[in-house]
Design a protein around this motif. Structure first.
Motif, short mmCIF file in Angstrom:
data_model
loop_
_atom_site.label_atom_id
_atom_site.label_comp_id
_atom_site.label_asym_id
_atom_site.label_seq_id
_atom_site.Cartn_x
_atom_site.Cartn_y
_atom_site.Cartn_z
N GLU A 15 86.00 -52.16 32.93
CA GLU A 15 84.64 -52.70 33.00
C GLU A 15 83.61 -51.58 33.08
N GLY A 16 83.90 -50.57 33.89
CA GLY A 16 83.01 -49.41 33.99
C GLY A 16 82.91 -48.66 32.66
N LEU A 17 84.03 -48.53 31.99
CA LEU A 17 84.06 -47.84 30.69
C LEU A 17 83.22 -48.59 29.65
N LEU A 18 83.35 -49.90 29.63
CA LEU A 18 82.58 -50.70 28.67
C LEU A 18 81.07 -50.62 28.98
N LYS A 19 80.71 -50.57 30.25
CA LYS A 19 79.30 -50.42 30.62
C LYS A 19 78.77 -49.07 30.15
N CYS A 25 76.36 -45.61 23.66
CA CYS A 25 76.81 -45.67 22.27
C CYS A 25 76.05 -46.71 21.47
N TRP A 26 75.81 -46.43 20.22
CA TRP A 26 75.07 -47.36 19.38
C TRP A 26 75.99 -48.43 18.79
N ASN A 27 77.30 -48.24 18.83
CA ASN A 27 78.25 -49.21 18.29
C ASN A 27 78.24 -50.49 19.10
N SER A 28 78.59 -51.61 18.46
CA SER A 28 78.84 -52.82 19.23
C SER A 28 80.26 -52.73 19.78
N ILE A 29 80.41 -53.04 21.04
CA ILE A 29 81.69 -52.92 21.71
C ILE A 29 82.26 -54.32 21.92
N TYR A 82 99.05 -39.16 39.29
CA TYR A 82 98.03 -38.39 39.99
C TYR A 82 96.64 -38.85 39.55
N ASP A 83 96.45 -38.95 38.25
CA ASP A 83 95.14 -39.26 37.70
C ASP A 83 95.32 -40.19 36.50
N VAL A 84 94.55 -41.28 36.46
CA VAL A 84 94.59 -42.23 35.35
C VAL A 84 93.19 -42.28 34.75
N ASN A 85 93.09 -41.85 33.49
CA ASN A 85 91.81 -41.80 32.79
C ASN A 85 91.79 -42.83 31.68
N LEU A 86 90.69 -43.55 31.58
CA LEU A 86 90.53 -44.53 30.52
C LEU A 86 89.46 -44.07 29.55
N TYR A 87 89.81 -44.10 28.27
CA TYR A 87 88.92 -43.70 27.18
C TYR A 87 88.88 -44.82 26.16
N ILE A 88 87.78 -44.92 25.44
CA ILE A 88 87.76 -45.81 24.28
C ILE A 88 88.34 -45.01 23.13
N PHE A 89 89.49 -45.43 22.64
CA PHE A 89 90.12 -44.75 21.52
C PHE A 89 89.41 -45.11 20.21
N ARG A 90 89.19 -46.40 20.01
CA ARG A 90 88.44 -46.89 18.85
C ARG A 90 87.79 -48.22 19.22
N SER A 91 86.69 -48.50 18.58
CA SER A 91 86.03 -49.77 18.79
C SER A 91 85.60 -50.35 17.45
N PHE A 92 86.00 -51.57 17.22
CA PHE A 92 85.63 -52.30 16.02
C PHE A 92 84.82 -53.51 16.46
N LYS A 93 84.28 -54.26 15.50
CA LYS A 93 83.48 -55.43 15.85
C LYS A 93 84.30 -56.48 16.59
N LYS A 94 85.58 -56.62 16.23
CA LYS A 94 86.40 -57.67 16.83
C LYS A 94 87.44 -57.17 17.82
N GLU A 95 87.52 -55.85 18.02
CA GLU A 95 88.57 -55.32 18.89
C GLU A 95 88.18 -53.93 19.40
N THR A 96 88.49 -53.67 20.65
CA THR A 96 88.32 -52.35 21.24
C THR A 96 89.68 -51.89 21.72
N LYS A 138 71.76 -41.91 21.77
CA LYS A 138 73.01 -42.66 21.66
C LYS A 138 73.89 -42.01 20.60
N PHE A 139 75.20 -42.24 20.71
CA PHE A 139 76.14 -41.64 19.78
C PHE A 139 77.21 -42.64 19.37
N ASP A 140 78.01 -42.25 18.38
CA ASP A 140 79.06 -43.09 17.83
C ASP A 140 80.30 -43.00 18.73
#
Length: 171
Positions: A15-19, A25-29, A82-96, A138-140
């Motif tokens: 949820e924090g990552l999506l916010k 980012c200018w993309n729709s998530i 030890y550490d768990v990091n969450l990244y957006i690997f790819r985001s499309f209109k219908k799927e992240t 904003k960025f891609d």
């Protein structure tokens, strides 16, 4: 640690990552999320660029999971995380696609491992910023995958401006 507790920690981080992505980012998530799970040590490279190319190549071939399946993969490793990091690997209109990347306590040398062996894992949501985003634009979100003319254009403009600034500064 129970399955639901780990699931709640990961979902809270997502949820924090999506916010973050919606702000920067200018993309729709998309809210439809799939996950890939990565061990930090599976990516090799002598420098950042090589490391990122390896990460993209390996992650592109990984199987996508729902949250419950991703948690099931991480749960047996919980006490070594030890550490768990969450990244957006790819985001499309219908799927992240969210990458859950973890670093193990057992990767540390013996002295540091003794200090952190009983600590619970840390959870972080991260967006890596491109060089041109320092001014707040904003960025891609998909720029790390090398896709998109928008990122390449902004990167070109930034490098051109930086080069011109250095040349003008030397005169």
């Amino acid at each position: 640690m129970e399955h639901n507790d780990l699931k709640i920690r990961i979902w809270s981080s997502v949820e924090g990552l999506l916010k973050l992505a919606k702000i920067h980012c200018w993309n729709s998530i998309s809210g439809t999320i799939h996950y890939i799970v990565s061990d930090f040590n599976e990516f090799k490279g002598d420098n950042y660029s090589e490391h990122m190319k390896c990460r993209q190549r390996i992650n592109s071939s990984k199987e996508l999971f729902d949250l419950d399946a991703a948690v099931s993969i991480l749960l047996p490793e919980y006490y070594d995380l030890y550490d768990v990091n969450l990244y957006i690997f790819r985001s499309f209109k219908k799927e992240t696609i969210v990458e859950i990347q973890f670093y193990r306590k057992s990767n540390f040398d013996a002295d540091y491992f003794a200090l952190v062996k009983d600590n619970p894992p840390m959870f972080h949501s991260k967006l890596s910023l491109p060089v041109y985003a320092w001014e707040g634009g904003k960025f891609d979100v998909n720029r790390e995958s090398g896709k998109g003319i928008h990122h390449r254009w902004k990167n070109f403009l930034f490098k051109t401006f930086l080069y011109q600034h250095k040349v003008k500064g030397k005169k």
